[in-house]
Design a protein around this motif. Sequence first.
Motif, PDB file in Angstrom:
ATOM      1  N   GLN A  98      52.302  25.411  53.430  1.00 49.44           N
ATOM      2  CA  GLN A  98      51.764  24.180  52.857  1.00 49.44           C
ATOM      3  C   GLN A  98      50.411  24.478  52.210  1.00 49.44           C
ATOM      4  O   GLN A  98      49.502  24.983  52.862  1.00 49.44           O
ATOM      5  CB  GLN A  98      51.592  23.115  53.941  1.00 49.44           C
ATOM      6  CG  GLN A  98      50.900  21.851  53.487  1.00 49.44           C
ATOM      7  CD  GLN A  98      51.777  20.978  52.618  1.00 49.44           C
ATOM      8  OE1 GLN A  98      52.996  20.995  52.744  1.00 49.44           O
ATOM      9  NE2 GLN A  98      51.170  20.217  51.729  1.00 49.44           N
ATOM     10  N   ILE A  99      50.285  24.189  50.922  1.00 51.72           N
ATOM     11  CA  ILE A  99      49.036  24.406  50.201  1.00 51.72           C
ATOM     12  C   ILE A  99      48.308  23.073  50.097  1.00 51.72           C
ATOM     13  O   ILE A  99      48.878  22.085  49.610  1.00 51.72           O
ATOM     14  CB  ILE A  99      49.310  24.989  48.805  1.00 51.72           C
ATOM     15  CG1 ILE A  99      50.015  26.334  48.938  1.00 51.72           C
ATOM     16  CG2 ILE A  99      48.019  25.140  48.008  1.00 51.72           C
ATOM     17  CD1 ILE A  99      50.362  26.999  47.627  1.00 51.72           C
ATOM     18  N   ASP A 100      47.057  23.037  50.571  1.00 45.69           N
ATOM     19  CA  ASP A 100      46.360  21.748  50.650  1.00 45.69           C
ATOM     20  C   ASP A 100      45.939  21.234  49.272  1.00 45.69           C
ATOM     21  O   ASP A 100      46.099  21.899  48.251  1.00 45.69           O
ATOM     22  CB  ASP A 100      45.149  21.830  51.593  1.00 45.69           C
ATOM     23  CG  ASP A 100      44.013  22.683  51.041  1.00 45.69           C
ATOM     24  OD1 ASP A 100      43.943  22.892  49.810  1.00 45.69           O
ATOM     25  OD2 ASP A 100      43.176  23.139  51.838  1.00 45.69           O
ATOM     26  N   GLY A 101      45.420  19.997  49.266  1.00 50.67           N
ATOM     27  CA  GLY A 101      45.161  19.287  48.023  1.00 50.67           C
ATOM     28  C   GLY A 101      44.192  19.976  47.087  1.00 50.67           C
ATOM     29  O   GLY A 101      44.402  20.004  45.868  1.00 50.67           O
ATOM     30  N   PHE A 102      43.101  20.544  47.636  1.00 52.22           N
ATOM     31  CA  PHE A 102      42.100  21.178  46.780  1.00 52.22           C
ATOM     32  C   PHE A 102      42.685  22.378  46.057  1.00 52.22           C
ATOM     33  O   PHE A 102      42.514  22.529  44.837  1.00 52.22           O
ATOM     34  CB  PHE A 102      40.892  21.603  47.617  1.00 52.22           C
ATOM     35  CG  PHE A 102      39.875  22.397  46.835  1.00 52.22           C
ATOM     36  CD1 PHE A 102      39.032  21.757  45.931  1.00 52.22           C
ATOM     37  CD2 PHE A 102      39.770  23.767  46.983  1.00 52.22           C
ATOM     38  CE1 PHE A 102      38.105  22.485  45.195  1.00 52.22           C
ATOM     39  CE2 PHE A 102      38.851  24.493  46.252  1.00 52.22           C
ATOM     40  CZ  PHE A 102      38.013  23.854  45.358  1.00 52.22           C
ATOM     41  N   TYR A 103      43.388  23.241  46.787  1.00 45.45           N
ATOM     42  CA  TYR A 103      43.971  24.423  46.160  1.00 45.45           C
ATOM     43  C   TYR A 103      45.110  24.036  45.218  1.00 45.45           C
ATOM     44  O   TYR A 103      45.310  24.659  44.167  1.00 45.45           O
ATOM     45  CB  TYR A 103      44.463  25.394  47.229  1.00 45.45           C
ATOM     46  CG  TYR A 103      43.339  26.047  48.008  1.00 45.45           C
ATOM     47  CD1 TYR A 103      42.504  26.980  47.399  1.00 45.45           C
ATOM     48  CD2 TYR A 103      43.100  25.710  49.328  1.00 45.45           C
ATOM     49  CE1 TYR A 103      41.462  27.570  48.097  1.00 45.45           C
ATOM     50  CE2 TYR A 103      42.057  26.294  50.042  1.00 45.45           C
ATOM     51  CZ  TYR A 103      41.242  27.222  49.418  1.00 45.45           C
ATOM     52  OH  TYR A 103      40.203  27.800  50.100  1.00 45.45           O
ATOM     53  N   THR A 104      45.858  22.995  45.581  1.00 44.24           N
ATOM     54  CA  THR A 104      46.921  22.515  44.694  1.00 44.24           C
ATOM     55  C   THR A 104      46.342  22.062  43.359  1.00 44.24           C
ATOM     56  O   THR A 104      46.862  22.409  42.290  1.00 44.24           O
ATOM     57  CB  THR A 104      47.671  21.342  45.344  1.00 44.24           C
ATOM     58  OG1 THR A 104      48.345  21.807  46.531  1.00 44.24           O
ATOM     59  CG2 THR A 104      48.702  20.754  44.387  1.00 44.24           C
TER      60      THR A 104
END
Length: 399
Positions: free
Chosen positions: A2-8
Amino acid sequence: MQIDGFYTFTIAVVLLLAGKIVILNMPVLRKYSIPEPLMGGLLCTVVVALVYAVLEREISFDLGMRDFLLLLFFAGIGLKADVKTLITGGRPLAILLSLAIVFMLIQNLAGMSMASLFGLEPRAGLMVGSISLTGGIGTTLAWAPIFIERLGISNAMELGVAGNTIGLIAACMVGGPVATFLIKRHRVIATHEPELDIGSSNDGRQSRLDYFCVLWAILALNLALILGLGISRVLALTGLNLPAFVSCLLAGILIRNLMPIAVSSRVLRLWPGVEDGLALVSDLALGLFLTMALMGLQLWQLDGVFIFVACAMAVQIALAVMFTMAIVFRLMGRDYEAVVISAGFGGIALGSTATAIANMTAVTQQYGAAHRAFIVVPLVCGFFIDIINALIISAFVGG
């Protein structure tokens, strides 16, 4: 994984940059008005699918920022809308809505016919009809449980998600080429007007941006979001659930046209590039939204239903292209506005409202502004289609 919102969000920025660079350096893509987010978004989709196939690792992205970007984008459209344009758009809006209704019926009949051909329950074809295509992923998620429980179609969710996945990609790819063909085939005279509703033109014109232009634009957009979300909540209390992006579009229109003339003229006189600021921020919001939408596609969900979905979608895409060129363009006036609306119709019929606007943006960046189209298409997509589509689906399911 799961890649979090900031990195996404950061990955989405990189992908959009990559897409813009590819489009700038490949004249053939500009010629056919291929949307810039398509290139980077598809690259991510393919890489994620390869990781799943080779390493058996599923990568998912936190796409919470995506919905906010959609609201920001539609608020920007509203803030650039003139009431005079809205008034003149009444008749085209009614015609386009009628055409969209007719095509939804065609979609569902085609989907059911393909399902019967493959030996499936005919109503399973609705999941690759107006549910997943005109309705989009939200409508798919809403109807799939009903199909599973009431009709016993156990793979309804997979069919709908697969149809929506292919439709979204196809919608990005057909709009520009259809517009280019119509312009050349019918010798349509483009406006080449540089004052675009979204983005900046490809003619190298330098926009008149400075610090205050962008700051005024951000303030106006935030006010439109606040008002739009407020309108949505108030309407929800009455039992009317209006999509948030539609209420933000209406809020932008209200602010633009009801703001005191003295204030409006003063801002535009001191900082004439405010319109460019709105176009720039809206373009960024749309590009990042569509990139993130493509990042969220999971191609391995096509497994098990690929042959049926591929054949059904080939039919649906062909029908959409033929219907657009033979009917939509002609009934919408056979002029440049009709060309831009035709480019957007691929998004209406196969993808989403944002896809429709992305196609239209790519065309207007190449050939010039089409202001009425940017009001008519979002209103048809967001305000009317979902309600009518629900009624049509209910009629088919109950049949």
